[in-house]
Scaffold this motif. Structure first.
Motif, PDB file in Angstrom:
ATOM      1  N   LYS A   2     -39.878  -9.163  53.511  1.00 34.57           N
ATOM      2  CA  LYS A   2     -38.564  -9.332  54.103  1.00 34.57           C
ATOM      3  C   LYS A   2     -37.616 -10.075  53.166  1.00 34.57           C
ATOM      4  CE  LYS A   2     -40.460  -9.566  58.808  1.00 34.57           C
ATOM      5  NZ  LYS A   2     -40.614 -10.420  60.012  1.00 34.57           N
ATOM      6  N   GLU A   3     -36.320  -9.769  53.307  1.00 30.49           N
ATOM      7  CA  GLU A   3     -35.313 -10.433  52.486  1.00 30.49           C
ATOM      8  C   GLU A   3     -35.302 -11.935  52.723  1.00 30.49           C
ATOM      9  OE1 GLU A   3     -33.433  -9.403  50.012  1.00 30.49           O
ATOM     10  OE2 GLU A   3     -34.416  -7.451  50.159  1.00 30.49           O
ATOM     11  N   THR A   4     -35.570 -12.354  53.978  1.00 31.75           N
ATOM     12  CA  THR A   4     -35.592 -13.786  54.264  1.00 31.75           C
ATOM     13  C   THR A   4     -36.701 -14.489  53.485  1.00 31.75           C
ATOM     14  OG1 THR A   4     -36.951 -13.278  56.210  1.00 31.75           O
ATOM     15  CG2 THR A   4     -34.578 -13.571  56.561  1.00 31.75           C
ATOM     16  N   ARG A   6     -37.889 -13.401  50.531  1.00 34.96           N
ATOM     17  CA  ARG A   6     -37.490 -13.387  49.125  1.00 34.96           C
ATOM     18  C   ARG A   6     -36.475 -14.467  48.810  1.00 34.96           C
ATOM     19  NH1 ARG A   6     -36.880  -6.766  48.935  1.00 34.96           N
ATOM     20  NH2 ARG A   6     -39.115  -6.323  48.673  1.00 34.96           N
ATOM     21  N   ALA A   7     -35.698 -14.861  49.821  1.00 35.58           N
ATOM     22  CA  ALA A   7     -34.682 -15.890  49.618  1.00 35.58           C
ATOM     23  C   ALA A   7     -35.267 -17.297  49.619  1.00 35.58           C
ATOM     24  CB  ALA A   7     -33.598 -15.783  50.691  1.00 35.58           C
ATOM     25  N   CYS A  80     -41.317  -9.534  43.195  1.00 43.26           N
ATOM     26  CA  CYS A  80     -40.087  -9.482  42.402  1.00 43.26           C
ATOM     27  C   CYS A  80     -40.260  -8.673  41.127  1.00 43.26           C
ATOM     28  CB  CYS A  80     -39.644 -10.908  42.061  1.00 43.26           C
ATOM     29  SG  CYS A  80     -38.122 -11.016  41.098  1.00 43.26           S
ATOM     30  N   ARG A 278     -36.485 -16.673  42.524  1.00 47.74           N
ATOM     31  CA  ARG A 278     -35.581 -16.544  43.670  1.00 47.74           C
ATOM     32  C   ARG A 278     -34.200 -16.061  43.235  1.00 47.74           C
ATOM     33  NH1 ARG A 278     -34.003 -21.635  47.483  1.00 47.74           N
ATOM     34  NH2 ARG A 278     -32.733 -22.157  45.657  1.00 47.74           N
ATOM     35  N   HIS A 281     -34.586 -12.406  42.843  1.00 48.69           N
ATOM     36  CA  HIS A 281     -34.926 -11.754  44.108  1.00 48.69           C
ATOM     37  C   HIS A 281     -33.723 -11.637  45.028  1.00 48.69           C
ATOM     38  CE1 HIS A 281     -39.375 -11.405  45.596  1.00 48.69           C
ATOM     39  NE2 HIS A 281     -38.790 -10.246  45.507  1.00 48.69           N
ATOM     40  N   THR A 282     -32.850 -12.614  44.984  1.00 49.47           N
ATOM     41  CA  THR A 282     -31.711 -12.617  45.900  1.00 49.47           C
ATOM     42  C   THR A 282     -30.475 -11.950  45.308  1.00 49.47           C
ATOM     43  OG1 THR A 282     -31.129 -14.849  45.142  1.00 49.47           O
ATOM     44  CG2 THR A 282     -32.486 -14.674  47.119  1.00 49.47           C
ATOM     45  N   ARG A 284     -30.539  -9.971  42.272  1.00 51.30           N
ATOM     46  CA  ARG A 284     -30.908  -8.755  41.550  1.00 51.30           C
ATOM     47  C   ARG A 284     -29.956  -8.508  40.375  1.00 51.30           C
ATOM     48  NH1 ARG A 284     -36.114  -7.649  41.703  1.00 51.30           N
ATOM     49  NH2 ARG A 284     -36.918  -7.414  43.825  1.00 51.30           N
TER      50      ARG A 284
END
Length: 519
Positions: A2-4, A6-7, A80, A278, A281-282, A284
């Motif tokens: 999930k994006e959460t 990755r953040a 990532c 991070r 990942h956030t 890109r």
């Protein structure tokens, strides 16, 4: 993932909580969150770092047996960078190279195919493993005269000649940001059932933006080492090792990593790896916008300073209506005349004085006088390293320095000389060497003598000679000193190159074995 997730930055966030809680330390390190220096006033630059410099306590996890925040950070890194499994390294790419070699060359005498011009850490890994190495000659780019990687034809011939080989290790990209296609090398290795290992120290950012070349993992490599501190945003010594596929013994790799890395790893360094991941990942591709803008500013400025050329693959003549070849700033450029040099990292801007007035070493010195510090130079080139942390103002300052140098050193006639020496190149006597046995046996003083470098041709080296940067051994103990290598070393010494490992740093003298028959 999930994006959460990755953040998040679980390892870094754990350190922030530790700092905020203000606990009393009854554990190492002895500076006690920096208190030892605060009693004396301040540690200055290290104040913030020391408050996060902890050890393996409850909640901080264990790098060598992770099950908490470090494991989470490593899983996020694998997601990532496109790996099946990733490992945080606190000893730079050196630790990753050592661990990979000790894993693949699990027993003394194991044979490994190795690109000849590799970093000194690879030679050290071969020594630690007691391995035998068959060195493969890299391809040369016709225009720049710089080496890239062995051809797939050379690799297939070596695999056929040495079917017992445990794998192939190459460097990609090289220190100039030059590259070739790794995919055929991966296919050749996998056809023979062995892994492709890649020292991708200078390519941690590859595959993260459309204008960057693809990463080694996406080309099929089995084990990839990246210096996250070089081209991304981790602290110095922060690196990662990524693996995929069934060809590496993961359990053995973990054990080898525990052997070559400290049992007391730096948490600030590991946290910086978590933050660097991070950031990618956030954001890109957006993470590289500012850095690429700085590179473009420099490219446009160099167009107005024609004496300072930049290295890039030789492009074929565009077809009618095909557009201007210069229009693409992408690293994915068409092949050069030799076929060896196919991609250029846009963040490695390699320039040279096309008039021949200033050597690479001299141009670097002039830039440093003007407070612009390049990554490295050779007799001809200067390597200027940009990254996602670079800004347009940096490029403007560099251009101002180059304009001043242009005025101070009039170019006169354009030089047609193209012969130069690079610390990256290294040449053997054949494209595929005979096996070379490495060991930790020390070189004993009574077995050696010192001779003048110009008199060393045909002698057997008793010491390693490593121009630094970039750290590529031009000689290792037990290697015959050819006339070409002797002349190369003499030229580098005369040009002002710095050397590691050599007993005479000026390289006027070199240590050789007294009795060649005993080697």
């Amino acid at each position: 993932m999930k994006e959460t997730e990755r953040a998040g930055a679980p390892l870094y966030e754990m350190l922030e909580r530790y700092k905020a809680e203000g606990k009393s330390s009854f554990h190492v390190p002895g500076h006690k969150n920096g208190q030892a220096y605060k009693m004396e006033g301040s540690a200055g630059l290290l104040d913030e770092v020391m408050t996060a410099d902890i050890t393996e306590i409850s909640g901080s996890d264990d790098l060598h047996h992770p099950g908490g925040v470090i494991l989470e950070a490593q899983k996020l890194a694998a997601d990532c960078f496109g790996a099946e499994e990733s490992f945080l390294l606190v000893g730079g790419s050196t630790a990753g190279n050592l661990a990979l070699i000790l894993t693949v060359c699990a027993e003394p005498g194991t044979l490994l195919l190795v690109q000849r011009n590799v970093h000194k850490s690879v030679i050290h890994g071969l020594m630690l493993a007691g391995a035998r190495a068959v060195f493969l000659e890299p391809q040369m780019d016709d225009v720049s005269g710089l080496a890239v990687a062995p051809s797939v034809e050379t690799v297939r011939k070596a695999l056929a000649a040495w079917p017992e080989a445990a794998g192939l290790l190459v460097t990609m990209p090289n220190y100039y940001g030059m590259g070739s296609d790794l995919t055929p090398l991966a296919w050749a290795c996998h056809d023979s059932g062995v892994p492709l290992l890649v020292d991708e120290a200078h390519g941690a950012h590859y595959g993260q933006h459309p204008e960057l070349p693809p990463g080694a993992l996406s080309c099929g490599a089995d084990g990839v080492v990246q210096s996250t501190h070089k081209m991304l945003a981790a602290m110095t010594m922060g690196a990662m090792l990524h693996v995929q596929g069934p060809r590496l013994d993961r359990a053995l790799l973990r054990q080898r990593l525990a052997m070559v890395q400290s049992s007391s790893p730096s948490y600030p360094v590991m946290a910086s790896l978590d933050l660097a991941r991070r950031l990618l990942h956030t954001r890109r591709a957006d993470a590289f916008t500012a850095g690429l803008a700085a590179v473009e500013t420099l490219r446009r400025g160099l167009a107005e300073l024609p004496r300072f050329k930049r290295l890039r693959p030789e492009l074929p003549q565009p077809e009618a209506g095909g557009g201007d070849a210069e229009a693409s700033a992408s690293g994915l450029a068409p092949r050069s005349t030799s076929g060896a040099y196919r991609s250029q990292d846009p963040f490695k801007v390699v320039i040279y004085d096309d008039t021949g007035v200033l050597s690479g070493f001299e141009l670097q010195a002039e830039l440093e006088k003007r407070d612009c510090v390049p990554e490295m130079s050779d007799e001809r080139h200067v390597v200027l390293l940009f990254s996602l942390g670079s800004r347009v103002e940096d490029a403007d300052r560099l251009l101002a320095a180059l304009r001043e140098i242009d005025r101070e050193f009039p170019s006169g006639a354009i030089s047609s000389a193209s012969v130069h020496v690079s610390t990256w190149n290294n040449f053997a006597n054949s494209f595929i060497s005979e096996p070379v046995q490495f060991s930790l046996r020390p070189v004993r003083e009574e077995e050696t003598e010192r001779v003048k470098l110009e008199m060393s041709e045909g002698r057997i080296a008793a010491e390693m000679v490593v121009p630094y940067p970039p750290g590529i051994p031009l000689l290792y103990p037990g290697e015959v000193i050819t006339g070409e290598i002797s002349l190369r070393l003499q030229s580098l010494a005369a040009a002002g190159a710095r050397f590691q490992a050599a007993s005479d740093p000026t390289l006027r003298m070199i240590q050789v074995y007294s009795n060649q028959e005993e080697i």
